[in-house]
Every structure is written in C-alpha cells, then in structure tokens.
Scaffold this active site. Structure first.
Site, PDB file in Angstrom:
ATOM      1  N   GLN A  19      47.694 -32.114  -4.353  1.00 34.09           N
ATOM      2  CA  GLN A  19      47.695 -31.996  -5.802  1.00 34.09           C
ATOM      3  C   GLN A  19      47.399 -33.301  -6.516  1.00 34.09           C
ATOM      4  OE1 GLN A  19      51.604 -29.526  -5.519  1.00 34.09           O
ATOM      5  NE2 GLN A  19      50.723 -28.992  -7.479  1.00 34.09           N
ATOM      6  N   HIS A 113      52.863 -29.686   2.903  1.00 38.01           N
ATOM      7  CA  HIS A 113      53.111 -29.115   1.581  1.00 38.01           C
ATOM      8  C   HIS A 113      51.961 -28.164   1.266  1.00 38.01           C
ATOM      9  CE1 HIS A 113      55.084 -29.720  -2.564  1.00 38.01           C
ATOM     10  NE2 HIS A 113      54.204 -28.726  -2.691  1.00 38.01           N
ATOM     11  N   ASN A 157      57.450 -27.771   3.313  1.00 38.28           N
ATOM     12  CA  ASN A 157      57.907 -27.516   1.955  1.00 38.28           C
ATOM     13  C   ASN A 157      57.956 -26.022   1.675  1.00 38.28           C
ATOM     14  OD1 ASN A 157      58.344 -28.395  -0.966  1.00 38.28           O
ATOM     15  ND2 ASN A 157      56.492 -27.150  -1.169  1.00 38.28           N
ATOM     16  N   GLU A 158      59.076 -25.572   1.154  1.00 38.63           N
ATOM     17  CA  GLU A 158      59.249 -24.185   0.693  1.00 38.63           C
ATOM     18  C   GLU A 158      58.834 -23.157   1.744  1.00 38.63           C
ATOM     19  OE1 GLU A 158      59.117 -24.892  -4.124  1.00 38.63           O
ATOM     20  OE2 GLU A 158      57.409 -23.876  -3.201  1.00 38.63           O
TER      21      GLU A 158
END
Length: 422
Positions: A19, A113, A157-158
């Site tokens: 990102q 991620h 992540n997540e």
C-alpha cells in the site's frame, strides 16, 4: 482527567508494503490491478514511494513523538521466483530496520500483509499443500539475515479476514475494512485475466483473501505454526504472533446464537494455531450487531465512515475484553483506525478508543501497545486512493507529506504515555 499507560507501552502506527512502497510488480495484487476488467479504482503505481522515502518517513514519525512502527516485508521482493532470494531486497529492509532503531522506533514486522508473489499462484496459491513449507522457508531466510533487528513479528496479517469477507459478501450494503466490493470479488472474468498475468489458470488462482473453506484454513494454521517455528529457530528472542480483524460482535434479543456463531468463525476456530504464540495482534474498526434475521444495519442517523460502516470507537475496548477471556498471552493492538476526511473525528476516534484500552488495563488485561492504521493516506486496495485513513496526508503529485493534527495528537500521547480526556 489524565489516564496513564505503562511506561514501556508501544505507541505507533502501521503500514503495509503493497500500500505504500510502490511498484510491487511481482505481486499477485499487481496482476489484479492490471487485469482486464479489473475493479480496482486506481493503479497503485508509485504509491507514496515509501520504498524510496522510508528514511525521511521514519524520521518524521520520530519527530512527531511516535515510538514504534508496524510495517510489512513484501514476499515478492524477497523471493521473486521460487527458491530465488534477493539480497538487494534484504539490504533494503535492513536499512528500514536500522533506521527504525537509530530513530528510537521499535519495529514490528509483518511477514505477510495480503500480497503474495505471482509465482505462488502457479503452484495453486494459498490452497497449495506446498504453502506451509514455502512460506516457512521465506521466513527462515529473512530471519537468518535480519532477525537480530526484529523484536516483534507477525507471521500474517488478519488471518481471519477471508472468512469475514465470505460472510460479508453474502449480504448487500456492507463494505469490509479491506475495501473489496462484493460484486467485484465474485466476478470471474477479471480473475481469469489476473491468473493469466500470474502465469497460471483460474483453477490454480487462489489468493490469500480466498482462504475461507475448511481445507485452506487448515493449511493456513499449519503455515503459521511452521513459520513461527522457522522464525524462532533463526531468532529465538523475537516475539511471534499473528493478527486478526475483529469487529465487536453484539446482539439484540433473538440474535444471540447468530452472534455466537460469528464469533466462533471469526476468532475461536483459529485458537489452536496460536497456542504457542508470544502475543496476539488485535485489529478493530467497528461493531456488528445481530438480530434474529441476521446482521442489522447501523441505526438511522448513525455516523458512518468513508467505508460505510459505523463510527464506533468503543468497539476496541469491548473486543479486547472478549479476546482476553481466551488468551493467556499479551495483546498488542496492531491496527485501529477510521477512514474520514474530518481529522477532528479521527482525533476523537483515537481518544475514545484509548479510553477503552485504559479501562482494560485497569481491569488487569495485559495490553502492550497501540498501533494506529494508518501512518499515511495510501493505496486502499480496490478503493484506490480515495479513502483517507492516514495520520499523515500525501500529495501524490509531489510526494510531499502533510502532517495532520491527529498525528501530533497521537505523538503527544506517545511522548507522555498518558491521555488527557477533558
């Protein structure tokens, strides 16, 4: 009134490599952006050029008073082809880590991620039986080289987000935190094109966000456990965990069983995989309320974020309490934030969220840190650059950083480890 936090509490903000770095062209997400008929609103392109500007960015974080930085390493940079590792990429991340330490910033590194190397799709992606060993080998290489610089690591992540996405996409009118639209997710044509750009076919194309069936979740758990073992073997002093996205699951009369089932699918089913973890990364943005007919929409007149879900900072303290009932390990809030153009609402979101954290600390819950999402306004996946989660704005025509009041506010809290509530 002043609320004090523990002296060694970790205060910081978070980013994800894809990102912010720019030009991660060897990633599966790059293929999705450039696929024919892609639903992505923008191309990531240079993003905010954090890859080139990390020294200035980390210095800016330190000047604001922040004490920690959670960022991710891009697997597709480290291992551009299966078994081929890039030492130039390793040296880049060594520079990021050393700059953190020199600036008095504690790094927390996420090894994954969302984005993966294109070549992984040729093997069947995250549904491949090879994924646990492949990912563990990548972690082993990174920590062999950089482990002494990484005090905290998230393997992924997540991990539960794909299950949340699956559930969310079965309903209309709710946009998930990651910013993926229901219609786009199920559209087959652009995925066929993305698979082709990865050098494979749609039957093998299985990205991280698709891990929601029993077999792929089983592989995910094994992947985490093998990665944790590889990290510990290379760097025994690194504390290892993973993160989960957890809404505050609430219910009204008649919705109790639905809420209980959601909490199990979002959280409880992953507990066996984290029994030997050192800490838990908790990520929260809003609440979900269930009635007898399913999830309820926010009440008429409720404040909504740019993402379309309810502005509800009290969710953070509620979720901490729920998680703490299950876990004997410490909790680090690895993401908490709000998409809004009104920075005063972001300041309020931080304040009210931290009041909940402080209440949990007073109750004896072991919370070790708070990381705001995100450090910068950045590329929000399919939503492009329209959403503003950042403490720091970016003029992408010049890459000039624009510090918001919320960044200064969190920096002051980090400096004093205290929160003024009135």
């Amino acid at each position: 009134m002043e609320l004090n936090f523990p002296p060694h509490f970790l205060w910081g903000s978070a980013t994800a490599a894809y990102q912010v770095e720019g030009n991660n062209s060897n990633s599966d997400f790059w293929a999705e952006e450039h696929a024919e008929g892609s639903p992505y609103k923008d191309k990531s392109g240079d993003a905010i050029n954090h890859y080139g500007l990390y020294r200035e960015d980390i210095a800016l974080m330190a000047s604001l008073g922040l004490k920690a930085y959670r960022f991710s390493i891009e697997w597709s940079r480290i291992e551009p082809e299966p078994g081929v590792f890039s030492y130039s990429a390793i040296e880049h991340y060594r520079g990021v880590l050393e700059t953190c330490h020199q600036s008095g910033i504690t790094p927390i590194v996420a090894m994954h991620h969302f984005s993966s190397p294109k070549w992984l799709m040729r093997l069947g992606g995250w549904a491949s039986p090879e994924i646990p060993n492949r990912f563990a080998r990548y972690c082993e290489f990174v920590f062999q080289e950089l482990g002494h610089l990484i005090p905290y690591a998230l393997t992924m992540n997540e991990v539960n987000l794909p299950v949340m996405l699956r559930d969310i996409f079965s309903r209309i009118g709710f946009i998930p935190p990651v910013g993926i639209e229901r219609e786009a997710w199920s559209a087959p044509k652009w995925r066929e094109s993305a698979a082709e750009l990865c050098g494979t076919t749609i039957d093998k194309y299985f990205t991280f966000h698709m891990i929601s069936d029993e077999e792929s979740i089983k592989l995910l758990k094994e992947t985490h456990q093998k990665a944790r073992k590889a990290i510990k073997q290379m760097s025994p002093n690194t504390k290892v965990g993973l993160s989960m996205a957890l809404s505050d699951i609430q219910s009204i009369h008649g919705g109790e069983e639905l809420a209980k089932a959601k909490w199990h699918s979002y959280f409880e089913q992953y507990l066996p995989a984290i029994e030997e973890d050192d800490f838990f990364g908790l990520q929260n943005y809003t609440r979900e309320v269930y009635g007898p007919g399913g999830q309820l929409k926010p009440a008429e007149g409720a404040e909504l974020t740019q993402m379309g879900y309810e502005y509800y900072p009290e969710a953070l303290g509620n979720v901490i309490r729920k998680v703490a009932k299950y876990l004997p390990i410490s909790i680090i809030i690895t993401e908490h934030g709000v998409a809004t153009e009104n920075d005063e609402r972001r300041v309020e979101f931080i304040r009210r969220g931290l009041e909940g954290v402080q209440a949990c600390l007073e109750e004896g819950i072991d919370v070790r840190g708070y990381f705001h999402w995100s450090t910068f306004d950045n590329f929000e996946w399919q939503s492009g650059y329209a959403l503003t989660f950042g403490l720091i704005g970016v003029d992408r025509s010049t890459q000039e950083r624009q510090v918001k009041d919320s960044a200064r506010y969190l920096g002051r809290i980090a400096q004093t480890s205290s929160l003024i509530t009135n």
